[in-house]
Design a protein around this motif. Structure first.
Motif, PDB file in Angstrom:
ATOM      1  N   PHE A 133     -10.207  -5.777  -4.182  1.00  0.00           N
ATOM      2  CA  PHE A 133      -9.643  -5.346  -2.909  1.00  0.00           C
ATOM      3  C   PHE A 133     -10.576  -5.814  -1.799  1.00  0.00           C
ATOM      4  O   PHE A 133     -11.787  -5.618  -1.873  1.00  0.00           O
ATOM      5  N   CYS A 152       0.823  -1.213   0.000  1.00  0.00           N
ATOM      6  CA  CYS A 152       0.000   0.000   0.000  1.00  0.00           C
ATOM      7  C   CYS A 152       0.856   1.262   0.000  1.00  0.00           C
ATOM      8  O   CYS A 152       2.059   1.229   0.240  1.00  0.00           O
ATOM      9  N   LEU A 212      -0.638  -1.693  -9.205  1.00  0.00           N
ATOM     10  CA  LEU A 212      -0.784  -3.129  -9.465  1.00  0.00           C
ATOM     11  C   LEU A 212      -0.710  -3.424 -10.955  1.00  0.00           C
ATOM     12  O   LEU A 212      -0.028  -4.357 -11.376  1.00  0.00           O
ATOM     13  N   ILE A 213      -1.424  -2.653 -11.729  1.00  0.00           N
ATOM     14  CA  ILE A 213      -1.431  -2.859 -13.180  1.00  0.00           C
ATOM     15  C   ILE A 213      -0.046  -2.575 -13.755  1.00  0.00           C
ATOM     16  O   ILE A 213       0.445  -3.330 -14.596  1.00  0.00           O
ATOM     17  N   ALA A 244      -7.845  -3.837 -14.729  1.00  0.00           N
ATOM     18  CA  ALA A 244      -8.560  -3.299 -13.565  1.00  0.00           C
ATOM     19  C   ALA A 244      -9.749  -4.178 -13.171  1.00  0.00           C
ATOM     20  O   ALA A 244      -9.993  -4.406 -11.991  1.00  0.00           O
ATOM     21  N   ILE A 300      -4.549   0.799  -7.480  1.00  0.00           N
ATOM     22  CA  ILE A 300      -4.844  -0.103  -8.584  1.00  0.00           C
ATOM     23  C   ILE A 300      -3.899   0.140  -9.765  1.00  0.00           C
ATOM     24  O   ILE A 300      -3.464  -0.803 -10.424  1.00  0.00           O
ATOM     25  N   ASN A 301      -3.539   1.392 -10.002  1.00  0.00           N
ATOM     26  CA  ASN A 301      -2.636   1.701 -11.112  1.00  0.00           C
ATOM     27  C   ASN A 301      -1.239   1.109 -10.886  1.00  0.00           C
ATOM     28  O   ASN A 301      -0.576   0.684 -11.820  1.00  0.00           O
ATOM     29  N   PHE A 314      -9.612   1.817  -0.571  1.00  0.00           N
ATOM     30  CA  PHE A 314     -10.063   1.591  -1.951  1.00  0.00           C
ATOM     31  C   PHE A 314     -11.039   2.663  -2.427  1.00  0.00           C
ATOM     32  O   PHE A 314     -11.816   2.445  -3.345  1.00  0.00           O
ATOM     33  N   ASN A 340     -11.418   3.173  -6.016  1.00  0.00           N
ATOM     34  CA  ASN A 340     -11.709   1.965  -6.787  1.00  0.00           C
ATOM     35  C   ASN A 340     -12.875   1.202  -6.166  1.00  0.00           C
ATOM     36  O   ASN A 340     -12.780   0.010  -5.897  1.00  0.00           O
ATOM     37  N   ILE A 347      -9.166  -7.087 -10.661  1.00  0.00           N
ATOM     38  CA  ILE A 347      -8.638  -6.805  -9.325  1.00  0.00           C
ATOM     39  C   ILE A 347      -9.775  -6.683  -8.310  1.00  0.00           C
ATOM     40  O   ILE A 347     -10.778  -6.019  -8.557  1.00  0.00           O
ATOM     41  N   ASN A 369     -14.102  -2.226  -7.308  1.00  0.00           N
ATOM     42  CA  ASN A 369     -13.166  -3.342  -7.158  1.00  0.00           C
ATOM     43  C   ASN A 369     -13.020  -3.753  -5.696  1.00  0.00           C
ATOM     44  O   ASN A 369     -12.011  -4.346  -5.337  1.00  0.00           O
ATOM     45  N   LYS A 385      -4.766   1.526  -1.521  1.00  0.00           N
ATOM     46  CA  LYS A 385      -4.342   0.401  -2.355  1.00  0.00           C
ATOM     47  C   LYS A 385      -4.389   0.893  -3.800  1.00  0.00           C
ATOM     48  O   LYS A 385      -5.461   1.073  -4.366  1.00  0.00           O
TER      49      LYS A 385
END
Length: 93
Positions: free
Chosen positions: A61, A29, A44-45, A56, A41-42, A69, A72, A59, A75, A39
């Motif tokens: 969370f 994180c 992770l990608i 996306a 997401i960008n 989150f 997001n 994913i 997600n 967290k």
């Protein structure tokens, strides 16, 4: 990965025919300008997208803190706070 994240993942996916490809915990994180843990997401990608063919919509969370989150919401699954001293089954329900 902390043991709590592994344990919760095992419980959530125990009866499903598929398992998570990747499990990340608090160590992955970031902290935003309001000192909230998020967290990303960008991230992770960026870090896993090509290697795992990750998008996306792939994913999910799972967290007990909505701010992690907040960017997001589609997600995310909000779970009750982790309280190891509790002996109830609230997290499992």
């Amino acid at each position: 990965i902390d043991s709590y994240a592994k344990e919760i993942s095992g419980i959530l996916f125990s009866e499903l025919p598929y398992k998570p490809t990747l499990i990340l915990s608090r160590d992955y994180c970031e902290v935003n300008d309001k000192n909230e843990i998020i967290k990303p997401i960008n991230k992770l990608i960026r870090d896993y997208g090509k290697k795992l063919n990750l998008k996306a919509e792939d994913i999910l969370f799972i967290d007990d803190t909505p701010s992690t989150f907040s960017k997001n919401l589609n997600n995310a699954i909000l779970i009750p706070p982790y309280q190891p001293e509790n002996n109830d089954n609230e997290t499992l329900e």
